[in-house]
Every structure is written in structure tokens, then in C-alpha cells.
Motif scaffolding. Structure first.
Motif: not given
Length: 628
Positions: A320-325, A346-348, A352-371
Motif C-alpha cells: 500500500d503506497l497510496r500515502w506516498t509520493t 497518482y501518476g506512478v 515492464h513485465g507486470i503480468d509476472s505478478m500472477v496473483s494480483l487481484q486488486e490494482l488501484s490508481r493505475f495511470c493510463v497516461a504514465r504507462n
């Protein structure tokens, strides 16, 4: 009549007529004061003037709990009626469980409640001793911590999250904790522990060496510290030198402005690292994160960089990194193959290779423009992803917005065909989401929650065609420019919809809710950016609605409408809460008062007698009588 502290017992006693269960509420201030004064002085008028202020302070500690009020009042009745004596009692309320036998009745009853709990609830309740007094504990944060520590017992055919939810419900039903902010599903947003109950929990936790809490006061540290929580300022640098007990610590939490924390390398078996409320956390404090190979749960604040060693935490489940910069994650984060939840600020930029995190069930604040396009496409390969939160910005951050939309929708299609249950899209700047209206095919048939919120110009021009086909949808938050009668009829037919937050850009026409639809809807939040006459509810509309929010503009209503219409509120027989915003622009005071009177009169006739909460907006722009 039967009384019980356990909600399940009450339901069993009244089965099948559960409407006869009456949940007791805390006493309000006036009733608390009457009970307190009657027990202490026989009558409020007998209370000396010098004790009135300290009486209010003591009552605030009791928080409307009759048991606490009666027992503290009984104790004070044996003392001299002097301010000095009462001040001593007031200050000692927090420590009497260890020292003052005169609180025996309260202590014995609370102990009885505690020892009546099953073991799995006892350990979860003791875990609350790490939180400060009056702290509102986020429900999901608490459940995730319990899961990380192994405090939740796995049940066949049930997820750990659902089991944790049942633990929260049991503790609330047994009046061990108090719910804060009930949502549309009946679950609390957070919970808190009554001050007196917290004193008991801390006492038991200390006695059993379950948790160690360090504040500004000096405290003798146990040889083995199983759970460590720091409250406030602990600035003694030598405090942590030579502490051997930290190598047994399973959770470490900090609340407030501690000046110094021990090196993370001291924690050899740590499972929970909760620094979300550590206001002085800096990047250097987490440099040794790679040593904590048993970590399951991490929550940070303030820091700007995540060490590359994060990839060594092969058991990590929650980050959980929501309260970081933080603005970029190291490439090693994709090595976290057991990571289930990733919460971002915001804005992280993700590697490359995020699909290696095969157990991921929840992802918040995925920034489309920054990726990158590669990451946007890899998003669709996260086959277990259930919850996705997206930041959508069209303010020049996109290198190629058209391609980003194409790749993002491609991934949404894949996720929708698998396990996606919740999608949240937010934006802080004006942009159109119309690219989603027709392109998401086949529709995400397992979607339960869809939310598109943000700036008033961040909206859809019309209702997406795929929404009416979502047979499992329970929550819908949407902003559209216009909603046709056909669209409203389609929404009415959604079989599982419980919560509808619908806002439209223009509302010059009356929204009429007819009978025959919204059979399960419990909360309706209607909004309009440009004002309007408000909704009308016909007989038979929304038969289960309990909470209703809507605005209206008085000036847009005719005289007959103002003086006699109640929006059909009288047809909503299940209504329990009513929140209304009146736009007073260009209206006369008598028009506003007439509308308010009509609403209150109609609400008073309903079975649950809801008291409308009416807010006036734009009172300064009302027409004065002498301006006619």
C-alpha cells in the motif's frame, strides 16, 4: 420481550419477523446527563456549579454507554462533591482497569463479554490494542492485517476476506467494537473501540504479552515483543540499542511523529509493517526492507522511492503506497509473484513485465497516461484481477492518446471475460469517456461495481450500451450528459442493483421514477450540475429504497409544485434517510420555506419517520421581498 447484546440471538428470537428487532443506540448528551445526574445527585439541579464542566468531560468519556455512565456515576456518588476529587476520577478513567477496584462492575461485565468470545475473535480483538484511542480503523486495512498475521482461520469454500468480514460483523454484533459509516451493502467503512473497552483490551494484551505499545511515557519492554506499536514521539535514540526482543516481533506499527524507529534489520520474522500513519517516515528508514523476507503486509507514507530490494519479499501480499509520493516502481517489483493487492498514489509508472505478478487481484490508481503501450497490454494478462482503479487524464500527458485508448480497451475486454468484478475510473481534469460506451464488447458479465467519477466535464455523453446487460451489478456511479427514458427503463431492470449514484450534466426536465423497477435498490444518489426541478417518485417506485439524496432548484418549479408537491416521497415506504440540497438562486424565501415544509410533512408520514437533512445553497442569490 427479550434483550441481548448479540444481534444473531435477537433475530432468532423474532424469527421470521425480523422487523421487530430493535437495535439499541448510545444515549444522546441530554439523556446521558439525566442518567448521570440522577445516579450521582438524584437531580440535576443538585449538581454544584463548579462540577458542571467536569461532568461534561466525564460524560464525553462515557460516549453514551449506559453501563459506563451508571458505574462512573455510582463511583462519584461515594466521593466528596469537589472539583479536585472529580478531576482525579476523570484522569484515572484510562488506567483504572489495572488500579481501581471501584470499577469492578464495569470490569467484570466487560471481562465476561471478552471471555465469552471464541478464541479466533479474542486474538483479533486484542490486536486492536495497537491502535490509538478514538482512532477510526479502516475495515479493509484491519482485515488485511489479520490475514497477514494468520489470525483469520481459513474456511472451506470461503475466501479469507469474507471470513474477516464475518469477524468484524461478530465483534460489532457483540458490542465489542463500534461501526463507523455504514455503506450501501450494510458494511461499516471503519470501526472504533470505545475508550473503556480499549482500556480493557490494552490491559489484557499487556498481561498476555500480546502487544507492546510505546508512547511518550517510559515503559518496561518485554523480553519478547510479539507486536510493537509506537504512539507519538519516541525520540530516545538509545531506546532501541541492544533490544533483543525485536527478533520475535510479528507486526510493527507507528502512529504520529516518532523521531526514531529501530532499524528494520532487527525484525527477523516480521509479517506486518504498517507505517501508514508515521508522519516522519523518510526513504532512509526503509533501506533495510530486503531483510524482511517474511513480510505479508506493507503500508507506507511520505516516502518518494521504493528500494530495489522489494523484490526479495516473496511472501508479500499487500503493498500500500497510496500515502506516498512515489512516481516510479523498481523493475524488481514484478518478482512479487504472491502479491495480491497493489495500491498506488497518482501518476506512478509501472515497469515492464507486470503480468509476472500472477496473483494480483486488486490494482488501484493505475495511470493510463504514465504507462507504456507494453504495460497497457500486459494489464490484460492479469488473469486473477478482480478490482481495477484507473486514473484517466487527458491533459497532455499522453504520447499517443488514441493508441493508449486502444490498448487499454483491449486489456479491459480480456479482464472482463475473466474475473473483473469492480472498475473505478477517476479524473481530475475534463475529459470524455465515450470511448468506453460502445467498444467494451463482449460486456464484462461478472462486473459488480462500476464507477466513473471526477470533474463535471469528465463524463459520458450517454449510457454505455453494455451496462444494462450486467446482471450481477450492485453498485453504479456514473456521470452522463443526458439520460433517455429508454436508458432509465434499462437501469430499472438491473436485478441486483443496490446503489445508484447518477449525475447528469443538464436536468431541465423532471426525472420521473415509475413503478415496476429498481426492486432491490437501497440507496439512490441523484445529482445535476445545472440544477433542475428534482425527481418524482410514482407509487410503487423503488420499494426497498432506504437512503435518498437529490438536489432541486426552487426557481424552476411552479407555484403549485412548490406549495404542494413532495416529489412523491410519501410513496417510499422503506425510506430511513433523506438528504436534500435546495438551490435557492432567484427564489423567494416563502418558496424555499414552502418546499421545505412539504418535504418534512411528507417524510413525517412514512413508517420510519425519517428526519430530512435539508441544505440551502445560494441563499445570498435569493430574491428579497422588497425587490418584487
Amino acid at each position: 420481550m427479550a434483550t441481548t447484546r448479540i444481534h444473531g440471538v435477537a433475530e432468532s428470537c423474532s424469527f421470521p419477523h425480523n422487523i421487530y428487532v430493535y437495535p439499541m443506540k448510545p444515549l444522546n448528551h441530554d439523556d446521558s446527563k439525566r442518567l448521570f445526574m440522577k445516579r450521582t445527585f438524584s437531580h440535576e439541579d443538585d449538581c454544584p456549579l463548579e462540577l458542571k464542566e467536569i461532568s461534561d468531560d466525564i460524560l464525553r468519556k462515557c460516549d453514551g454507554l449506559p453501563l459506563a455512565i451508571v458505574n462512573i456515576a455510582s463511583l462519584l456518588a461515594t466521593k466528596r462533591p469537589s472539583k479536585e476529587e472529580w478531576e482525579v476520577v476523570h484522569k484515572s478513567i484510562g488506567s483504572t482497569l489495572e488500579q481501581d477496584h471501584e470499577f469492578g462492575v464495569v470490569k467484570n461485565i466487560l471481562f465476561l463479554s471478552y471471555y465469552d468470545l471464541p478464541y479466533y475473535l479474542k486474538v483479533c480483538l486484542l490486536d486492536l490494542s495497537i491502535f490509538p484511542e478514538d482512532y477510526q480503523i479502516d475495515r479493509l486495512r484491519l482485515i488485511r492485517r489479520w490475514m497477514a498475521e494468520g489470525l483469520i482461520i481459513e474456511q472451506q469454500g470461503r475466501s479469507m476476506e469474507d471470513t474477516g468480514e464475518s469477524y468484524i460483523s461478530e465483534l460489532i454484533n457483540k458490542n465489542m467494537i463500534q461501526p463507523v459509516g455504514i455503506d450501501y451493502s450494510g458494511r461499516p467503512r471503519a470501526c472504533r473501540v470505545h475508550d473503556i473497552m480499549l482500556d480493557l483490551i490494552v490491559s489484557l494484551s499487556t498481561k498476555e504479552n500480546f502487544a507492546t505499545v510505546l508512547g511518550s511515557q517510559k515503559l518496561t519492554l518485554a523480553h519478547k515483543i510479539r507486536r510493537l506499536s509506537i504512539h507519538g514521539n519516541c525520540e530516545e535514540r538509545k531506546l532501541w540499542q541492544g533490544i533483543d526482543g525485536l527478533r520475535h516481533t510479528r507486526s510493527f506499527s507507528v502512529f504520529g511523529d516518532a523521531k526514531k524507529i529501530p532499524s528494520l534489520s532487527n525484525f527477523q520474522v516480521l509479517r506486518v509493517l504498517d507505517l501508514e500513519n508515521f508522519t516522519n517516515l523518510v526513504d532512509g528508514d526503509i533501506g533495510d526492507i530486503g531483510y524482511l523476507i517474511h513480510l505479508r503486509y506493507i503500508s507506507f507514507s511520505n516516502i518518494s522511492k521504493i528500494p530495489r530490494q522489494i523484490g526479495k519479499l516473496q511472501h508479500l501480499q499487500t503493498l500500500d503506497l497510496r500515502w506516498t509520493t512515489v512516481r516510479e516502481l523498481p523493475g524488481t517489483v514484478v518478482q512479487l509473484r504472491l502479491l495480491v493487492r497493489l495500491f498506488l498514489p497518482y501518476g506512478v509508472e509501472l515497469p515492464h513485465g507486470i503480468d509476472s505478478m500472477v496473483s494480483l487481484q486488486e490494482l488501484s490508481r493505475f495511470c493510463v497516461a504514465r504507462n507504456s503501450p507494453e504495460v497497457l497490454l500486459q494489464l490484460g494478462n492479469l488473469s486473477k484481477l478482480k478490482v481495477l482503479g484507473v486514473d484517466w487524464e487527458s491533459n497532455g500527458d499522453f504520447n499517443d492518446e488514441a493508441s493508449s485508448k486502444k490498448y487499454f480497451v483491449s486489456s479491459l475486454r480480456k479482464l472482463g471475460e475473466r474475473n473483473l468484478q469492480s472498475l473505478y475510473i477517476s479524473a481530475c481534469v475534463p475529459c470524455s469517456l465515450d470511448f468506453l460506451a460502445d467498444s467494451w464488447l463482449p460486456p464484462p458479465l461478472h462486473l459488480q461495481k462500476f464507477s466513473s467519477i471526477g470533474d463535471r466535464r469528465t463524463c459520458l455523453s450517454r449510457l454505455p450500451k453494455w451496462i444494462p446487460s450486467l446482471s450481477e451489478l450492485t453498485c453504479l456511479q456514473i456521470v452522463v450528459e443526458q439520460l433517455s427514458l429508454e436508458d432509465m427503463e434499462a437501469l430499472k431492470s438491473l436485478p441486483t442493483l443496490l446503489y445508484l449514484n447518477y449525475t447528469k450534466e443538464c436536468s431541465l426536465e423532471t426525472l420521473t421514477i415509475s413503478s415496476g423497477g429498481f426492486q432491490r435498490l437501497e440507496e439512490f444518489d441523484f445529482g445535476a450540475f445545472s440544477g433542475g426541478p428534482g425527481p418524482i417518485f410514482e407509487a410503487g417506485a423503488m420499494p426497498r429504497i432506504e437512503k435518498l439524496h437529490f438536489p432541486f432548484t426552487v426557481h424552476d418549479m411552479t407555484y403549485a409544485y412548490v406549495s404542494g408537491c413532495d416529489f412523491g416521497i410519501n410513496h417510499l415506504s422503506s425510506l430511513k434517510g433523506l438528504w436534500i440540497i435546495i438551490d435557492c438562486f432567484s427564489a423567494r424565501i416563502w418558496e424555499v420555506e414552502a418546499a421545505e415544509a412539504a418535504i418534512r410533512k411528507s417524510a413525517a408520514l412514512l413508517p420510519n419517520h425519517p428526519i430530512p437533512k435539508i441544505y440551502r445553497m445560494g441563499e445570498r442569490a435569493m430574491v428579497k421581498e422588497d425587490d418584487d
